[in-house]
Design an enzyme around this catalytic site. Structure first.
Site, PDB file in Angstrom:
ATOM      1  N   SER A  71       0.825  -1.207   0.000  1.00 26.32           N
ATOM      2  CA  SER A  71       0.000   0.000   0.000  1.00 26.32           C
ATOM      3  C   SER A  71       0.857   1.254   0.000  1.00 26.32           C
ATOM      4  CB  SER A  71      -0.858  -0.036   1.263  1.00 26.32           C
ATOM      5  OG  SER A  71      -1.499   1.195   1.454  1.00 26.32           O
ATOM      6  N   TYR A 111      -1.400  -0.523  10.816  1.00 27.38           N
ATOM      7  CA  TYR A 111      -1.705  -1.152   9.520  1.00 27.38           C
ATOM      8  C   TYR A 111      -0.538  -0.963   8.553  1.00 27.38           C
ATOM      9  CZ  TYR A 111      -3.602  -1.513   4.776  1.00 27.38           C
ATOM     10  OH  TYR A 111      -3.775  -1.827   3.453  1.00 27.38           O
ATOM     11  N   LYS A 145       2.262  -3.675   6.655  1.00 27.16           N
ATOM     12  CA  LYS A 145       2.550  -3.778   5.214  1.00 27.16           C
ATOM     13  C   LYS A 145       4.055  -3.631   4.969  1.00 27.16           C
ATOM     14  CE  LYS A 145      -1.493  -4.516   3.531  1.00 27.16           C
ATOM     15  NZ  LYS A 145      -1.810  -5.768   2.861  1.00 27.16           N
TER      16      LYS A 145
END
Ligand code: NAD
Ligand code: UFG
Length: 348
Positions: free
Chosen positions: A131, A155, A159
């Site tokens: 992302s 989050y 990643k």
């Protein structure tokens, strides 16, 4: 034609990519725990691709953290799995602040389990859903892949951690072939209006929220901040049509299988950005509906402007986006109108 394992294939990006991969001639096994999706999405994918479920697309209910489920997936077909396209994961930034253990368990722990199963079964090719969130507050826009990775949420850190894990694995032995695709802001739906984004409850993201306001399910959009250093004061994002993104996966997979690079890390975005107000205006014009809005305080963790430098994707994958903001708004609206509660019913 390849035999692929798709994790999280019933989700928003996974379902659209499954369709593009079927249309490109690949055979798919989908491993899903349906924690954020419905198998109705894949039933419709099969219908759009003109294939029968269980024929070129097999659905397995299971979890990427569960070794038995992974064994079932890798032993499903006599033919070995050529590559994995790995979408399964949790993606809500705010929730990740409240539940970091769950995010690290699913996103990082789940990927470790998956890589272990791949190794045992002689599969060394993987496309990973990373992302743009790994860039945190970008120092320079458009953002190149060489920009510093400094995520600002749990989050985002999961990643970035998986990207590191994949690099370590690729260096541990010959044969690994990995693509980390850093998505910018995926939106829209398939042009048929049959598959699209189906969030549970209150949407976090701009597009599904705007859609729900336009069809009258929600009263008004709250725009998070009107005092950002952009032309109209609202934040700018690089929105990418989900079918362009799906085609980006097909292109990445082809390059992995043809050229066998060790690790490719590539931005998938359009290379230009729109402000929140520009999105709202485009949506109103395409749908002929009003989208009432109110400007409220900034949302914590938001950045002013996030736009991909998409040069590497064009040069390395031979892939560029083909759909514009009008296509994104039109397709998202058509999906929302025909499926006001997504794949769920009003009472789900
Ligand atoms: P999604 O939630 O719609 O899809 C993820 C799918 O994974 C869901 O169908 C869910 O049921 C499944 N899943 C979750 N945990 C699982 C587990 N333990 N085992 C098996 N299946 C599991 O999300 P999406 O928008 O389609 O995103 C796909 C991937 O792309 C995610 O990894 C996400 O982090 C990443 N990504 C998404 C965006 C975005 O804005 N949508 C942006 C950048 C990256
Ligand atoms: N926004 C509003 N009101 C809303 C929702 C969003 O004003 O109700 C604004 C946000 O403040 C932001 C823009 O619309 O300025 C886009 O917000 P999104 O939540 O749609 O997208 P983000 O850029 O915040 O993040 C998304 C995903 C992340 C992913 C990132 C980059 O949610 O998971 O894109 O790919 F990491």
């Amino acid at each position: 034609m390849a035999q692929l394992l798709i994790t999280g294939g019933a989700g928003f990006i996974g379902s659209h990519t499954c369709l593009a991969l079927l249309e490109a001639g690949h055979n798919l096994i989908v491993l899903e725990n349906y924690s954020n999706s419905s198998n109705e999405a894949l039933r419709r994918v099969a219908e759009l691709a003109g294939v029968r479920l269980g024929d070129r697309i097999t659905l397995l209910q299971g979890d990427i953290r569960n070794q038995e489920d992974l064994e079932m997936a890798f032993s499903q077909e006599k033919k070995t799995i050529d590559a994995v396209v790995h979408f399964a994961g949790l993606k809500a930034v705010g929730e990740s602040v409240q539940q970091p253990l769950r995010y690290w368990d699913v996103n990082v722990g789940g990927t470790c389990s998956l890589l272990g199963a791949m190794k045992r079964h002689g599969c060394r090719t993987i496309v990973f859903s990373s992302s743009a969130t790994v860039y945190g507050y970008p120092k320079k826009v458009p953002i190149q892949e060489t920009a510093i990775v400094q995520p600002i949420s749990p989050y985002g850190r999961t990643k970035a951690a998986v990207e590191k894990l994949l690099t370590d694995v690729s260096e541990s032995e010959d044969g690994w072939c990995i693509a980390c695709l850093r998505y910018f802001n995926p939106v829209g739906a398939h042009s048929s209006g049959r598959i699209g984004e189906s969030p549970y409850g209150m949407p976090n993201n701009l597009f599904p929220f705007v859609c729900q306001v336009a069809v009258g399910q929600r009263k008004e959009l709250k725009i998070f901040g009107g005092d950002w250093p952009t032309t109209d004061g609202t934040p700018v994002r690089d929105y990418i049509h989900v079918m362009d993104l799906a085609e980006g996966h097909c292109a990445a997979l082809e390059v992995l299988m043809r050229e066998r690079p060790q690790v490719l890390t590539i931005n998938l975005g359009c290379g230009y950005g729109y402000s929140v107000l520009e999105v709202v205006k485009a949506f109103e014009s395409v749908s002929s509906m009003d989208v009432p809005f109110k400007i409220v305080a900034r949302r914590p963790g938001d950045v002013s402007c996030s736009i991909a430098d998409s040069t590497l994707a064009a040069n390395r994958l031979g892939w560029v986006t083909r759909r514009n903001l009008v296509d994104m708004c039109r397709d998202a609206f058509a999906w929302q109108k025909d499926n006001p509660f997504g794949y769920f019913s009003k009472n789900d």
